[in-house]
Enzyme design. Structure first.
Site, mmCIF file in Angstrom:
data_model
loop_
_atom_site.group_PDB
_atom_site.id
_atom_site.type_symbol
_atom_site.label_atom_id
_atom_site.label_comp_id
_atom_site.label_asym_id
_atom_site.label_seq_id
_atom_site.Cartn_x
_atom_site.Cartn_y
_atom_site.Cartn_z
ATOM 1 N N HIS A 67 -9.271 -24.296 12.274
ATOM 2 C CA HIS A 67 -10.544 -24.978 12.510
ATOM 3 C C HIS A 67 -10.398 -26.476 12.286
ATOM 4 C CE1 HIS A 67 -11.516 -25.487 8.153
ATOM 5 N NE2 HIS A 67 -10.930 -24.309 7.999
ATOM 6 N N ASP A 69 -13.320 -28.377 11.719
ATOM 7 C CA ASP A 69 -14.453 -28.860 10.918
ATOM 8 C C ASP A 69 -14.046 -28.951 9.447
ATOM 9 O OD1 ASP A 69 -14.337 -25.991 11.098
ATOM 10 O OD2 ASP A 69 -16.267 -25.864 10.096
ATOM 11 N N ASP A 100 -7.503 -28.385 4.095
ATOM 12 C CA ASP A 100 -8.386 -27.371 4.696
ATOM 13 C C ASP A 100 -9.119 -27.974 5.881
ATOM 14 O OD1 ASP A 100 -9.966 -25.220 5.257
ATOM 15 O OD2 ASP A 100 -11.209 -25.372 3.476
ATOM 16 N N GLU A 134 -15.938 -23.179 11.199
ATOM 17 C CA GLU A 134 -15.424 -22.178 10.259
ATOM 18 C C GLU A 134 -16.178 -22.271 8.952
ATOM 19 O OE1 GLU A 134 -13.318 -20.032 7.307
ATOM 20 O OE2 GLU A 134 -13.578 -22.172 7.217
ATOM 21 N N GLU A 135 -16.427 -23.509 8.509
ATOM 22 C CA GLU A 135 -17.009 -23.729 7.184
ATOM 23 C C GLU A 135 -18.511 -23.468 7.153
ATOM 24 O OE1 GLU A 135 -15.100 -24.119 4.781
ATOM 25 O OE2 GLU A 135 -13.340 -25.291 5.316
ATOM 26 N N GLU A 164 -4.993 -21.403 7.055
ATOM 27 C CA GLU A 164 -5.784 -21.708 5.851
ATOM 28 C C GLU A 164 -4.852 -21.889 4.659
ATOM 29 O OE1 GLU A 164 -8.856 -22.406 5.688
ATOM 30 O OE2 GLU A 164 -9.891 -21.380 7.326
ATOM 31 N N HIS A 350 -11.901 -28.587 -0.559
ATOM 32 C CA HIS A 350 -13.341 -28.816 -0.762
ATOM 33 C C HIS A 350 -13.610 -29.770 -1.944
ATOM 34 C CE1 HIS A 350 -14.844 -25.010 1.578
ATOM 35 N NE2 HIS A 350 -13.736 -25.508 2.095
#
Ligand SMILES: [Zn+2]
Length: 378
Positions: A67, A69, A100, A134-135, A164, A350
């Protein structure tokens, strides 16, 4: 060192692609892959962009899944740098999405380029499959729709490598063959409001909830199995009260989540929770959200290829751990695909100052390439 991989990662990191927005990441990906001979489709659902790019005409289909995003940066002043102006400091590339998972997305592309330069006509097909949501929250724009369309068009992904951040302390020390399921509940427990001085005239929803939480947190949902730890329950939010100290409130709102193993199902978990509420004679309203069902790859062919490839590049075999949050692998696995997650170290994902080790990214490229080389020898 070949800096083009890191430059490519930086170019992606400069784009502020907060979920569910792609903001042009896919243009970079498409401009990179199409000159290599890939055919790229952009498939958009609702506000969500997806990219599906393939090369080759024969043999099984190998997929790089990821992903573009990212989650929001959090307070920018806490970062050492501007989170969307990535920098290499020492051995680390810092920026929102470095681990990520734009670092891995850049690695997908660099791997494909190097592999195809050396193996212009492999025995299998390759696809790069990326989403920009995805998030974010589960919605119709998630890639499950696209997978269904692919299946309807007769497409089947045989091997799927999800980039991931699976690694824990050192690169490729951990891979995932599956993930737990996730079920959330939003519960309103109803009581009877009144003056605290008249306990026989009220029904305190906070006290009722105390009994419920006590029971649910001690509950054995299942014992887990060889692939998954036992199912766990957590309360994530709770709210009640008027603010006054002399008023018993009329209701309480509580949110909870279960991370569940393949020994439990959505229905078995719901039944257990509702039976606890009924046992205490509680009046309630409840709304459920099934975020993910558990998936696990039990076939061993692709796993063995990945294990062998890691061993030959890193000199050790990874541990298999199916913990962590959810991933888009859950949408691909029901096709019967062998899904494996292998990516950078997840320590800073994150977080403030999210980072990835640039040497790790280079090594990850060699591992990914080794996987393709091994697949090509079958
Ligand atoms: Zn991710």
């Amino acid at each position: 060192m070949n800096t083009s991989l890191i430059d490519l990662a930086k170019t992606l990191l400069e784009i502020k692609s907060i979920s569910p927005e792609d903001k042009g990441c896919f243009d970079i990906v498409e401009n990179y892959l199409n000159p290599l001979g890939f055919e790229t489709k952009r498939i958009n659902y609702l506000n969500v962009e997806n990219l599906y790019s393939t090369i080759g005409s024969k043999g099984p289909l190998f997929c790089f899944l990821g992903h573009t995003d990212v989650v929001p940066s959090g307070p920018e002043e806490l970062w050492d740098i501007d989170p969307f102006k990535p920098e290499v400091i020492g051995d680390y590339l810092i920026g929102r999405g470095a681990a990520d998972m734009k670092g891995a997305v850049a690695t997908f592309l660099a791997t494909a380029k190097e592999f195809l330069a050396e193996n212009p006509n492999p025995n299998f097909r390759i696809c790069v499959f990326l989403t920009s949501n995805e998030e974010g929250e589960p919605a119709d724009g998630k890639i499950n729709k696209i997978i269904k369309d692919l299946q309807d068009a007769g497409e089947h992904i045989d091997y799927c490598l999800v980039g991931e951040a699976s690694s824990s302390l050192k690169l490729a020390d951990t891979i995932r063959l599956g993930r737990r399921g996730s079920l959330s509940g939003s519960l309103i427990i109803k009581g009877k409001q009144g003056h605290v001085a008249y306990p026989d005239k009220v029904n305190n929803p906070i006290h009722l909830t105390g009994k419920v939480i006590d029971t649910l947190k001690e509950m054995t949902w299942d014992e887990g199995n060889e692939f998954f730890q036992p199912t766990s329950f957590q309360v994530s939010n709770i709210h009640s009260g008027t603010g006054a100290t002399n008023v018993v409130p009329g209701h309480l709102e509580m949110k909870f989540n279960l991370r569940f193993s393949s020994e439990s199902s959505e229905d078995s978990l719901k039944d257990k929770i509702l039976s606890v509420l009924d046992r205490f004679g509680i009046e309630y309203e409840i709304e459920w959200t099934l975020n993910a069902i558990p998936f696990i790859t039990k076939q061993t062919f692709f796993k063995d290829v990945v294990m062998k490839s890691i061993d030959s590049i890193m000199g050790y075999e990874p541990e298999i751990n199916n913990g962590g949050g959810t991933s888009d692998g859950r949408w691909v696995a029901p096709m019967g695909t062998e899904v494996i997650e292998l990516g950078p170290i997840n320590e800073t994902i994150h977080q403030i100052n999210e980072k990835v080790n640039i040497n790790d990214l280079e090594k990850l490229k060699y591992i990914y390439k080794e996987i393709l080389i091994n697949l090509n020898q079958v």
